[in-house]
Design a protein around this motif. Structure first.
Motif, PDB file in Angstrom:
ATOM      1  N   LEU A  10       0.831  -1.199   0.000  1.00 40.67           N
ATOM      2  CA  LEU A  10       0.000   0.000   0.000  1.00 40.67           C
ATOM      3  C   LEU A  10       0.865   1.248   0.000  1.00 40.67           C
ATOM      4  CD1 LEU A  10      -2.676  -1.171   2.552  1.00 40.67           C
ATOM      5  CD2 LEU A  10      -2.580  -1.464   0.088  1.00 40.67           C
ATOM      6  N   LEU A  11       0.377   2.272  -0.657  1.00 37.49           N
ATOM      7  CA  LEU A  11       1.115   3.512  -0.827  1.00 37.49           C
ATOM      8  C   LEU A  11       0.350   4.678  -0.226  1.00 37.49           C
ATOM      9  CD1 LEU A  11       2.121   2.966  -4.547  1.00 37.49           C
ATOM     10  CD2 LEU A  11       3.465   2.431  -2.524  1.00 37.49           C
ATOM     11  N   VAL A  12       1.063   5.752   0.049  1.00 39.13           N
ATOM     12  CA  VAL A  12       0.419   6.942   0.579  1.00 39.13           C
ATOM     13  C   VAL A  12      -0.271   7.692  -0.537  1.00 39.13           C
ATOM     14  CG1 VAL A  12       2.056   7.159   2.473  1.00 39.13           C
ATOM     15  CG2 VAL A  12       2.543   8.279   0.300  1.00 39.13           C
ATOM     16  N   PRO A  13      -1.278   8.504  -0.206  1.00 38.62           N
ATOM     17  CA  PRO A  13      -2.002   9.223  -1.251  1.00 38.62           C
ATOM     18  C   PRO A  13      -1.107  10.218  -1.969  1.00 38.62           C
ATOM     19  CG  PRO A  13      -2.677   9.972   0.914  1.00 38.62           C
ATOM     20  CD  PRO A  13      -1.829   8.760   1.120  1.00 38.62           C
ATOM     21  N   LEU A  14      -1.401  10.449  -3.236  1.00 36.34           N
ATOM     22  CA  LEU A  14      -0.584  11.314  -4.069  1.00 36.34           C
ATOM     23  C   LEU A  14      -1.109  12.732  -4.153  1.00 36.34           C
ATOM     24  CD1 LEU A  14       0.143   8.828  -6.979  1.00 36.34           C
ATOM     25  CD2 LEU A  14       1.569   9.352  -5.008  1.00 36.34           C
ATOM     26  N   ALA A  15      -2.422  12.899  -4.235  1.00 37.86           N
ATOM     27  CA  ALA A  15      -2.964  14.245  -4.433  1.00 37.86           C
ATOM     28  C   ALA A  15      -4.434  14.244  -4.119  1.00 37.86           C
ATOM     29  CB  ALA A  15      -2.747  14.710  -5.865  1.00 37.86           C
ATOM     30  N   LEU A  83     -15.627  -3.329 -10.263  1.00 31.42           N
ATOM     31  CA  LEU A  83     -15.420  -3.487  -8.829  1.00 31.42           C
ATOM     32  C   LEU A  83     -14.128  -4.281  -8.662  1.00 31.42           C
ATOM     33  CD1 LEU A  83     -17.192  -2.864  -6.201  1.00 31.42           C
ATOM     34  CD2 LEU A  83     -17.671  -5.314  -6.206  1.00 31.42           C
ATOM     35  N   ILE A  84     -13.194  -3.749  -7.882  1.00 27.51           N
ATOM     36  CA  ILE A  84     -11.917  -4.417  -7.655  1.00 27.51           C
ATOM     37  C   ILE A  84     -11.685  -4.495  -6.151  1.00 27.51           C
ATOM     38  CG2 ILE A  84      -9.437  -4.390  -8.068  1.00 27.51           C
ATOM     39  CD1 ILE A  84     -10.022  -2.733 -10.592  1.00 27.51           C
ATOM     40  N   ALA A  85     -11.560  -5.709  -5.642  1.00 29.32           N
ATOM     41  CA  ALA A  85     -11.384  -5.923  -4.204  1.00 29.32           C
ATOM     42  C   ALA A  85      -9.938  -6.288  -3.895  1.00 29.32           C
ATOM     43  CB  ALA A  85     -12.319  -7.029  -3.718  1.00 29.32           C
ATOM     44  N   TYR A  86      -9.432  -5.759  -2.778  1.00 31.36           N
ATOM     45  CA  TYR A  86      -8.105  -6.180  -2.314  1.00 31.36           C
ATOM     46  C   TYR A  86      -8.126  -6.266  -0.789  1.00 31.36           C
ATOM     47  CZ  TYR A  86      -6.506  -1.522  -0.719  1.00 31.36           C
ATOM     48  OH  TYR A  86      -6.360  -0.326  -0.050  1.00 31.36           O
ATOM     49  N   ASP A  91      -2.521  -1.624  10.110  1.00 28.77           N
ATOM     50  CA  ASP A  91      -1.337  -0.765  10.084  1.00 28.77           C
ATOM     51  C   ASP A  91      -0.813  -0.490   8.687  1.00 28.77           C
ATOM     52  OD1 ASP A  91      -1.295  -0.248  12.816  1.00 28.77           O
ATOM     53  OD2 ASP A  91       0.034  -1.933  13.255  1.00 28.77           O
ATOM     54  N   ASP A  92      -1.380  -1.112   7.641  1.00 27.84           N
ATOM     55  CA  ASP A  92      -1.055  -0.689   6.280  1.00 27.84           C
ATOM     56  C   ASP A  92      -1.586   0.722   6.050  1.00 27.84           C
ATOM     57  OD1 ASP A  92       0.221  -2.973   5.455  1.00 27.84           O
ATOM     58  OD2 ASP A  92      -1.534  -3.863   4.507  1.00 27.84           O
ATOM     59  N   GLY A  93      -0.945   1.444   5.169  1.00 26.60           N
ATOM     60  CA  GLY A  93      -1.459   2.740   4.772  1.00 26.60           C
ATOM     61  C   GLY A  93      -2.545   2.598   3.720  1.00 26.60           C
ATOM     62  N   PHE A  94      -3.241   3.670   3.464  1.00 29.06           N
ATOM     63  CA  PHE A  94      -4.303   3.680   2.457  1.00 29.06           C
ATOM     64  C   PHE A  94      -3.677   3.670   1.063  1.00 29.06           C
ATOM     65  CE2 PHE A  94      -7.219   6.513  -0.133  1.00 29.06           C
ATOM     66  CZ  PHE A  94      -8.126   5.499  -0.406  1.00 29.06           C
ATOM     67  N   ASP A  95      -4.113   2.750   0.221  1.00 32.22           N
ATOM     68  CA  ASP A  95      -3.567   2.608  -1.129  1.00 32.22           C
ATOM     69  C   ASP A  95      -4.262   3.584  -2.083  1.00 32.22           C
ATOM     70  OD1 ASP A  95      -2.378   1.825  -3.463  1.00 32.22           O
ATOM     71  OD2 ASP A  95      -3.319  -0.151  -3.553  1.00 32.22           O
ATOM     72  N   ALA A  96      -3.905   4.863  -1.963  1.00 32.82           N
ATOM     73  CA  ALA A  96      -4.524   5.877  -2.807  1.00 32.82           C
ATOM     74  C   ALA A  96      -4.214   5.647  -4.279  1.00 32.82           C
ATOM     75  CB  ALA A  96      -4.049   7.264  -2.382  1.00 32.82           C
ATOM     76  N   THR A  97      -3.007   5.153  -4.566  1.00 32.29           N
ATOM     77  CA  THR A  97      -2.643   4.883  -5.957  1.00 32.29           C
ATOM     78  C   THR A  97      -3.547   3.823  -6.559  1.00 32.29           C
ATOM     79  OG1 THR A  97      -0.335   5.499  -5.590  1.00 32.29           O
ATOM     80  CG2 THR A  97      -0.806   4.080  -7.482  1.00 32.29           C
ATOM     81  N   GLY A  98      -3.770   2.735  -5.829  1.00 27.55           N
ATOM     82  CA  GLY A  98      -4.632   1.673  -6.324  1.00 27.55           C
ATOM     83  C   GLY A  98      -6.065   2.122  -6.508  1.00 27.55           C
ATOM     84  N   VAL A  99      -6.590   2.855  -5.531  1.00 28.30           N
ATOM     85  CA  VAL A  99      -7.970   3.347  -5.624  1.00 28.30           C
ATOM     86  C   VAL A  99      -8.119   4.269  -6.830  1.00 28.30           C
ATOM     87  CG1 VAL A  99      -9.735   4.743  -4.478  1.00 28.30           C
ATOM     88  CG2 VAL A  99      -8.412   3.069  -3.157  1.00 28.30           C
ATOM     89  N   ALA A 136      -8.123   7.666   7.637  1.00 27.42           N
ATOM     90  CA  ALA A 136      -9.375   8.322   7.248  1.00 27.42           C
ATOM     91  C   ALA A 136      -9.112   9.657   6.556  1.00 27.42           C
ATOM     92  CB  ALA A 136     -10.261   8.521   8.476  1.00 27.42           C
ATOM     93  N   LYS A 137      -8.133  10.392   7.025  1.00 24.18           N
ATOM     94  CA  LYS A 137      -7.793  11.665   6.386  1.00 24.18           C
ATOM     95  C   LYS A 137      -7.273  11.440   4.970  1.00 24.18           C
ATOM     96  CE  LYS A 137      -6.855  14.159  10.677  1.00 24.18           C
ATOM     97  NZ  LYS A 137      -5.789  14.726  11.557  1.00 24.18           N
ATOM     98  N   ALA A 138      -6.514  10.357   4.766  1.00 27.09           N
ATOM     99  CA  ALA A 138      -6.029  10.043   3.423  1.00 27.09           C
ATOM    100  C   ALA A 138      -7.186   9.691   2.500  1.00 27.09           C
ATOM    101  CB  ALA A 138      -5.027   8.887   3.491  1.00 27.09           C
ATOM    102  N   VAL A 139      -8.167   8.950   3.014  1.00 30.52           N
ATOM    103  CA  VAL A 139      -9.362   8.617   2.227  1.00 30.52           C
ATOM    104  C   VAL A 139     -10.115   9.887   1.876  1.00 30.52           C
ATOM    105  CG1 VAL A 139     -11.609   7.464   2.312  1.00 30.52           C
ATOM    106  CG2 VAL A 139      -9.569   6.290   3.176  1.00 30.52           C
ATOM    107  N   ARG A 140     -10.272  10.777   2.841  1.00 31.24           N
ATOM    108  CA  ARG A 140     -11.007  12.027   2.611  1.00 31.24           C
ATOM    109  C   ARG A 140     -10.270  12.928   1.620  1.00 31.24           C
ATOM    110  NH1 ARG A 140     -12.985  15.590   0.835  1.00 31.24           N
ATOM    111  NH2 ARG A 140     -14.199  17.297   1.747  1.00 31.24           N
ATOM    112  N   THR A 141      -8.952  12.987   1.741  1.00 30.16           N
ATOM    113  CA  THR A 141      -8.163  13.841   0.867  1.00 30.16           C
ATOM    114  C   THR A 141      -8.247  13.391  -0.583  1.00 30.16           C
ATOM    115  OG1 THR A 141      -6.621  14.415   2.636  1.00 30.16           O
ATOM    116  CG2 THR A 141      -5.842  14.713   0.380  1.00 30.16           C
TER     117      THR A 141
END
Length: 326
Positions: A10-15, A83-86, A91-99, A136-141
């Motif tokens: 999992l990766l951190v969000p990009l933008a 629909l893509i499930a993973y 403790d993993d970070g939010f996979d913003a790149t994948g989403v 949650a903040k990464a998801v919101r961002t």
């Protein structure tokens, strides 16, 4: 299902990306009143909750961080999944790149979040709140719709958070706390997906005590597989569980994790899966678990199964661009 799962990196969000500005109405479980909103309005997920067409999804190793497995699946079955499930570890970070990858292809991501190494009582008591708030903040961002299935198969006896380790009360308390953390930071672009295993030996048959409540759930995401020893009909496999859920929830149903064991019945099971989902107005779609685990659930291992899947997936009822749902 008693299967081992590979967890994607999992990766951190990009933008930040704001994709809609539709206001959220009170009473929708994904939009509780009082949630804070950073810049802009959160994406309104309501058009995705019960769309006029069905979701046709897949879970494959490395997707959606890499879309190569998704492109390969599309070539094989003749229909691009929406629909893509993973699977994500605690403790993993939010996979913003994948989403983002999935969204840019017209697909919604479902994160099956597995709280290994921490008790649900600890989650409910706020031990992981710093982590949850950051997630949650990464998801919101990112502000792209994402479905979250937390601690699935909780009614079975094979998971750390399952029926032999956690009471229904503690499960519900943890779910509600997680949900509320997301609401408090304004991450209302989440579709909350409650996902019991189908009722079978080794599971609690009374699912009601595990249900967090309609204010905390958007989809009921069932987990169930066709095998050589299970009933070979859709109603035989899923019917009793769907009837049990009808007692306490009318939320849309999604077969979040399903598949068919390789062998002489696979073609029959693929047909049963499509027929059952097609016939039900309450079931909004399914995601095929295309992994080699305790059984080889990969569709490609059976040419007849692939051909039947391809034939039935061609139905226009299956698949739509989630970015255009209104």
């Amino acid at each position: 299902m008693r299967v081992s799962r590979a967890t994607a990196t999992l990766l951190v969000p990009l933008a930040a990306l704001v994709l809609a500005v539709t206001a959220c109405a009170p009473g929708s479980t994904a939009h509780r009143a009082g949630a804070a909103a950073p810049e802009g309005l959160p994406y309104d997920v309501r058009p995705l909750l019960q769309p006029p067409k069905k979701y046709i999804g897949v879970s494959r190793p490395k997707a959606p961080t890499s879309m190569d497995p998704v492109h390969d699946w599309t070539r094989m079955v003749g229909k691009q999944p929406n629909l893509i499930a993973y699977y994500a570890a605690w403790d993993d970070g939010f996979d913003a790149t994948g989403v983002r990858n999935a969204w840019n292809s017209g697909a919604l991501t479902v994160v099956s979040w597995e709280p290994r190494g921490i008790s649900l009582t600890q989650v409910a008591d706020g031990v992981s709140d710093d982590y949850l708030q950051e997630y949650a903040k990464a998801v919101r961002t990112l502000n792209i719709p994402v479905a979250i299935s937390f601690a699935d198969e909780m009614n079975g006896d094979w998971e750390e958070w399952g029926s032999t380790e956690t009471t229904p009360r503690e499960y519900v308390r943890a779910w509600r706390h997680l949900h509320d953390v997301f609401e408090d930071v304004g991450a209302t672009n989440v579709i909350w997906t409650w996902s019991p295993n189908i009722v079978e030996p080794g599971t609690h048959k009374n699912l009601g005590p595990y249900y967090p409540g309609d204010n905390y759930v958007d989809w009921v995401g069932l987990v169930g597989y066709f095998t050589d020893w299970d009933p070979h009909s859709f109603d035989g496999l899923f019917g009793s569980t769907l009837a049990e859920i009808d007692r306490f929830s009318q939320k849309p149903r999604l077969l979040l994790e399903t598949g068919a064991m390789p062998g002489p019945h696979r073609k029959e099971h693929v047909r049963a899966l499509f027929d059952g989902v097609t016939a039900s107005r309450d079931i909004i779609g399914f995601a095929w678990f295309d992994h080699k685990a305790r059984a080889d659930w990969r569709l490609a291992t059976d040419p007849e199964g692939v051909a039947e899947f391809r034939r039935l997936a061609a139905n226009d009822l299956y698949g739509f661009d989630v970015r255009k749902a209104r």
